[in-house]
Design a protein around this motif. Sequence first.
Motif, PDB file in Angstrom:
ATOM      1  N   PRO A  87      36.072 -21.178  52.417  1.00 51.61           N
ATOM      2  CA  PRO A  87      36.423 -21.273  51.268  1.00 51.61           C
ATOM      3  C   PRO A  87      37.220 -20.317  50.308  1.00 51.61           C
ATOM      4  O   PRO A  87      38.136 -20.575  49.745  1.00 51.61           O
ATOM      5  CB  PRO A  87      35.389 -22.107  50.489  1.00 51.61           C
ATOM      6  N   LYS A  88      36.362 -19.214  50.269  1.00 50.92           N
ATOM      7  CA  LYS A  88      36.883 -18.011  49.589  1.00 50.92           C
ATOM      8  C   LYS A  88      38.275 -17.585  50.200  1.00 50.92           C
ATOM      9  O   LYS A  88      38.890 -17.137  49.635  1.00 50.92           O
ATOM     10  CB  LYS A  88      35.886 -16.897  49.465  1.00 50.92           C
ATOM     11  N   ILE A 142      40.533 -19.167  51.957  1.00 54.05           N
ATOM     12  CA  ILE A 142      41.723 -20.082  51.472  1.00 54.05           C
ATOM     13  C   ILE A 142      42.145 -19.865  49.987  1.00 54.05           C
ATOM     14  O   ILE A 142      43.454 -19.874  49.881  1.00 54.05           O
ATOM     15  CB  ILE A 142      41.143 -21.553  51.870  1.00 54.05           C
ATOM     16  N   SER A 143      41.073 -19.828  49.277  1.00 51.66           N
ATOM     17  CA  SER A 143      41.419 -19.613  47.631  1.00 51.66           C
ATOM     18  C   SER A 143      42.210 -18.307  47.563  1.00 51.66           C
ATOM     19  O   SER A 143      43.030 -18.221  46.665  1.00 51.66           O
ATOM     20  CB  SER A 143      40.169 -19.854  46.921  1.00 51.66           C
ATOM     21  N   ASP A 144      41.783 -17.384  48.349  1.00 55.42           N
ATOM     22  CA  ASP A 144      42.374 -16.044  48.200  1.00 55.42           C
ATOM     23  C   ASP A 144      43.728 -16.143  48.615  1.00 55.42           C
ATOM     24  O   ASP A 144      44.714 -15.417  48.092  1.00 55.42           O
ATOM     25  CB  ASP A 144      41.768 -14.956  48.989  1.00 55.42           C
ATOM     26  N   ILE A 152      45.714 -18.856  48.779  1.00 56.19           N
ATOM     27  CA  ILE A 152      46.641 -19.654  47.679  1.00 56.19           C
ATOM     28  C   ILE A 152      46.676 -18.774  46.522  1.00 56.19           C
ATOM     29  O   ILE A 152      47.958 -18.776  46.237  1.00 56.19           O
ATOM     30  CB  ILE A 152      45.573 -20.859  47.328  1.00 56.19           C
ATOM     31  N   GLN A 153      45.842 -18.006  46.292  1.00 51.44           N
ATOM     32  CA  GLN A 153      45.846 -17.035  45.011  1.00 51.44           C
ATOM     33  C   GLN A 153      47.222 -16.061  45.563  1.00 51.44           C
ATOM     34  O   GLN A 153      48.334 -15.872  44.655  1.00 51.44           O
ATOM     35  CB  GLN A 153      45.043 -16.425  44.601  1.00 51.44           C
ATOM     36  N   VAL A 201      45.753 -26.058  50.078  1.00 54.16           N
ATOM     37  CA  VAL A 201      45.124 -27.035  49.084  1.00 54.16           C
ATOM     38  C   VAL A 201      44.559 -28.270  49.916  1.00 54.16           C
ATOM     39  O   VAL A 201      43.329 -28.524  49.498  1.00 54.16           O
ATOM     40  CB  VAL A 201      46.041 -27.344  47.919  1.00 54.16           C
ATOM     41  N   GLN A 222      41.825 -26.891  51.911  1.00 55.05           N
ATOM     42  CA  GLN A 222      40.627 -26.447  51.079  1.00 55.05           C
ATOM     43  C   GLN A 222      39.686 -27.523  50.839  1.00 55.05           C
ATOM     44  O   GLN A 222      38.461 -27.606  50.793  1.00 55.05           O
ATOM     45  CB  GLN A 222      41.182 -25.934  49.917  1.00 55.05           C
ATOM     46  N   THR A 223      40.376 -28.799  50.304  1.00 56.57           N
ATOM     47  CA  THR A 223      39.691 -29.927  50.084  1.00 56.57           C
ATOM     48  C   THR A 223      38.823 -30.554  51.442  1.00 56.57           C
ATOM     49  O   THR A 223      37.687 -31.246  50.889  1.00 56.57           O
ATOM     50  CB  THR A 223      40.468 -31.085  49.340  1.00 56.57           C
TER      51      THR A 223
END
Length: 97
Positions: free
Chosen positions: A45-46, A48-50, A52-53, A78, A81-82
């Motif tokens: 998850p981290k 993917i969020s990195d 996206i950011q 996104v 990620q879900t």
Amino acid sequence: MSQSLNMSLKPQVKAKPYLDQYQLVQGRRFALDLVESFGPQLLTPKGISDAIQRLTTLQPNKPKGFALGIQNVVDVLVIAQTDLPVLSEQRSADENE
């Protein structure tokens, strides 16, 4: 009467907003290359969020079509990620069998 008939047969032209398809494809390619550079970290998850950011911080400085291509990849990330908790639960269930 024939004049009103001719009026209804004229095609109506609607103006579409200009979008450079080449830039759209290049934006997607650029975003995918960046996402691939994350490697196995992208499975968390981290990670993917990195990704996206990083992609969203790059968008404002790019042309409209290029930024839209990046946004397409962000939208997919996104969704991933879900769905990631579901995928990790499924993977652990498969390992337990």
